[in-house]
Design a protein around this motif. Structure first.
Motif, PDB file in Angstrom:
ATOM      1  N   VAL A 103      -6.433  20.696   6.302  1.00 10.94           N
ATOM      2  CA  VAL A 103      -5.663  19.665   5.597  1.00 10.94           C
ATOM      3  C   VAL A 103      -4.443  20.294   4.924  1.00 10.94           C
ATOM      4  O   VAL A 103      -3.318  19.829   5.050  1.00 10.94           O
ATOM      5  CB  VAL A 103      -6.527  18.959   4.531  1.00 10.94           C
ATOM      6  N   ALA A 104      -4.705  21.390   4.244  1.00 13.18           N
ATOM      7  CA  ALA A 104      -3.624  22.060   3.526  1.00 13.18           C
ATOM      8  C   ALA A 104      -2.586  22.585   4.512  1.00 13.18           C
ATOM      9  O   ALA A 104      -1.387  22.414   4.318  1.00 13.18           O
ATOM     10  CB  ALA A 104      -4.194  23.194   2.692  1.00 13.18           C
ATOM     11  N   LYS A 105      -3.072  23.204   5.558  1.00 10.97           N
ATOM     12  CA  LYS A 105      -2.159  23.826   6.520  1.00 10.97           C
ATOM     13  C   LYS A 105      -1.267  22.788   7.193  1.00 10.97           C
ATOM     14  O   LYS A 105      -0.058  22.993   7.347  1.00 10.97           O
ATOM     15  CB  LYS A 105      -2.973  24.568   7.580  1.00 10.97           C
ATOM     16  N   LEU A 106      -1.851  21.675   7.574  1.00  9.63           N
ATOM     17  CA  LEU A 106      -1.080  20.651   8.279  1.00  9.63           C
ATOM     18  C   LEU A 106      -0.360  19.710   7.320  1.00  9.63           C
ATOM     19  O   LEU A 106       0.354  18.823   7.739  1.00  9.63           O
ATOM     20  CB  LEU A 106      -1.998  19.824   9.182  1.00  9.63           C
ATOM     21  N   ASN A 107      -0.619  19.907   6.036  1.00  9.00           N
ATOM     22  CA  ASN A 107       0.033  19.039   5.062  1.00  9.00           C
ATOM     23  C   ASN A 107      -0.321  17.584   5.346  1.00  9.00           C
ATOM     24  O   ASN A 107       0.546  16.725   5.465  1.00  9.00           O
ATOM     25  CB  ASN A 107       1.543  19.224   5.163  1.00  9.00           C
ATOM     26  N   TYR A 108      -1.589  17.375   5.450  1.00 10.17           N
ATOM     27  CA  TYR A 108      -2.056  16.043   5.839  1.00 10.17           C
ATOM     28  C   TYR A 108      -2.300  15.130   4.646  1.00 10.17           C
ATOM     29  O   TYR A 108      -2.854  15.541   3.632  1.00 10.17           O
ATOM     30  CB  TYR A 108      -3.360  16.186   6.628  1.00 10.17           C
ATOM     31  N   TYR A 109      -1.846  13.894   4.769  1.00 13.20           N
ATOM     32  CA  TYR A 109      -2.163  12.862   3.801  1.00 13.20           C
ATOM     33  C   TYR A 109      -2.693  11.662   4.560  1.00 13.20           C
ATOM     34  O   TYR A 109      -2.036  11.200   5.489  1.00 13.20           O
ATOM     35  CB  TYR A 109      -0.915  12.426   3.032  1.00 13.20           C
ATOM     36  N   PRO A 110      -3.855  11.171   4.180  1.00 17.65           N
ATOM     37  CA  PRO A 110      -4.413  10.020   4.897  1.00 17.65           C
ATOM     38  C   PRO A 110      -3.479   8.823   4.779  1.00 17.65           C
ATOM     39  O   PRO A 110      -2.865   8.604   3.742  1.00 17.65           O
ATOM     40  CB  PRO A 110      -5.737   9.748   4.175  1.00 17.65           C
ATOM     41  N   ASN A 111      -3.393   8.087   5.832  1.00 23.09           N
ATOM     42  CA  ASN A 111      -2.580   6.871   5.839  1.00 23.09           C
ATOM     43  C   ASN A 111      -3.302   5.780   5.058  1.00 23.09           C
ATOM     44  O   ASN A 111      -4.378   5.325   5.429  1.00 23.09           O
ATOM     45  CB  ASN A 111      -2.362   6.451   7.289  1.00 23.09           C
TER      46      ASN A 111
END
Lengths: 337, 337
Positions: free
Chosen positions: B40-48
């Motif tokens: 999550v951190a690496k991809l800079n993911y934020y749930p839609n």
DNA sequence: AGAAGTAGTGCAATCGCTTGCCGGAAGGTT
DNA sequence: AACCTTCCGGCAAGCGATTGCACTACTTCT
């Protein structure tokens, strides 16, 4: 919950047909349209906005984040009026407004990027007008639509709406000069805000143009609060040759400045001009001369620009300057002997 | 856009696992959690948020509709302050605020039901306090969560938060009586608002308790505006035996009333009490005695009640009354000879 | 008359996430 | 050693819309 499928069934058509009828787009025969509409009415159907957003890849919502320290919150009706402007525009264009209130400007960035990253909004309106702001860089980097209000940055190719703050300063000073003042002081807000910078510029340029000296001792900075103005005026009055007129870059400060004058019984000796035309400044004693900022219009225009961009109506960044207006009242309405 | 699937892939797990880790819910081994979080951190993911809402059948958003005629909009800081209260609560609880601004109370119902029907919000906060309101019936009929603020209806099993408006009237009158006044007038707001009704009740009951007569001629109604108060005071002063003190059910009206007194040079002859503690009422001349309504707390509590209900923390309707507070200033701070 | 359009609908994939249910592995019981 | 639990984690079916593509009738053209 009645869904599009229910309507489709009731009308004897496919969901896709219902969708098309409702979005008014494609070529559906009048007869079918009629049947669909009847079913919609009969079932009391309303499309689910969330599902629509997901499928349509657009939320039809724009975000605005209000960063107001509790103390300043009340002091002036800037934000409510701004939001009225924004809201009025959005309502007519079928966009929603997602509001995020934060206490400090520091949280502003976080709050805004949260909206953006989570894809809760299609665009944002930014109101905090720090000279440089990392938030802006981030939004630009992500190519996320936004518009700045109350700030003009000629360097960046971004949308913004602003009033002409240099003109605000100029109008105030010209008015004071016309009343016979020669020693004109300045009580300015936080020096890193662009409003402060611009208004001061107008102030200084006008003095220069009139051949009047710039007296650094006659310029003080303070917070955008009553106390800030009160202290500022105190400082100015303690000078050997104090100014006979003072331009305050905000009404709250001007009110504080007037309090300081009242305490010293100097009300009719020192003229004061504020900025904003806060409604109650007309009611204080003496009533305040001020420069009215078109706040409603600022918000309205900002929203308009953003929506236009989201709809692809316009391409490049739009930058708009709206005119302000001097309102003369008792606090300056006399001529220096 | 990076999606949950990307994260799953990067972490070498299924999307459902990512979802579970993020919602912090189920039993996922610490090792897996760690891997997921790293991805999550690496991809800079934020749930839609939209997708989440659709799947989760909850928007995590509450709606508030502000119905303010442009004119009244500026007059008092009620709404901004209320929203600060609401916003502060919501921010801490991870709820969003969807704001709808309408010009007239008539549009209020439409705007609100639009949000509700389109399932844009999980609950709504209602601020317009008409005595009877079809909107409330509709919401109840649909069993949609909502909370009323600034209005108390003991008949209906609904959530509400209010200040004790009868106490407001009582405090004002008691204060005036303690200053020696016997002929006490009332300038009230629109008669169909519950605030008006309650404040008047407190006013009348206190007079009765003190053995003072109720003089219908000393009671007038007007709009919640400066003009309303100005005209109201004009009417009262034209009586043969005018009141020596007046309770105005709103600050804006009180300010208008003071203007009327000033014009007639009666400032120290007739006492005036307002309600709200609008910040600038401290600055006018004479400064206004007023009853401070806990507006921030009103909004904050309302939001809290609503969220608690949405989360299933509480069952039945909650009804809360918050205390107001008298603030004595110059407009009453003298004793009748 | 056969080919080529065109208008009006339906099919099914998709948007990005949640969650019920199921299965495998590990550990615990008789 | 066979059987149960318990723990983890994957599969796949949604949530309720939109939309590209395909298909069926008709027209219209040559």
């Amino acid at each position: 919950m009645t869904t599009i499928r229910d309507v489709a069934k009731a009308a004897g058509v496919a969901p896709s047909t219902v969708s098309r009828v409702l979005s008014g787009s494609s070529r559906i025969s009048p007869a079918t349209q009629e049947r669909v509409r009847a079913a919609v009415a009969k079932l009391n159907y309303y499309p689910n906005a969330i599902a629509r957003s997901l499928a349509g890849r657009a939320t039809h919502t724009i975000g605005i984040v209000i960063a107001r320290p509790a103390q300043q919150a009340l002091a002036n009706p800037f934000f409510p009026e701004l939001m009225r402007g924004v809201g009025t525009c959005l309502q007519g264009r079928n966009y929603n407004l997602l509001l995020s209130m934060t206490g400090s400007p520091a949280e502003e960035r976080t709050a805004c990027m949260r909206m953006v990253h989570h894809r809760q909004v299609d665009g944002v309106i930014l109101t905090s007008s720090r000279t440089h702001d990392r938030l802006i860089d981030e939004l630009m980097a992500e190519e996320f639509p936004f518009v700045l209000v109350g700030r003009a940055d000629d360097q960046l190719p971004v949308n913004w709406v602003n009033n002409d703050n240099a003109a605000v300063g100029a109008m105030a000073v010209e008015h004071l000069i016309s009343r016979g003042h020669r020693r004109i002081g300045l009580i300015a807000g936080p020096p890193d805000l662009t409003v402060t910078i611009d208004r001061r510029r107008g102030f200084e340029e006008t003095l220069a143009r009139a051949g009047l000296p710039l007296t650094p001792k006659h310029q003080v900075n303070g917070a955008f609060t009553k106390e800030g103005g009160y202290r500022g005026m105190g400082q100015l009055l303690s000078q050997p040759e104090p100014p006979t007129a003072v331009f305050c870059t905000d009404d709250a400060m001007a009110v504080g400045a007037l309090m300081a004058l009242k305490e010293r019984d100097l009300v009719r000796q020192v003229a004061v001009v504020g900025v904003n035309d806060d409604p109650l400044t007309a009611l204080i004693d003496p009533s305040l001369t001020t420069v009215r900022i078109p706040v409603f219009e600022l918000g309205n225009t900002a929203a308009q620009i953003l929506v236009d961009q989201l709809r692809g109506v316009v391409q490049g960044p739009r930058q708009v300057i709206l005119p302000s207006q001097l309102v003369v009242r008792e606090s300056t309405n006399w001529t220096l002997a």
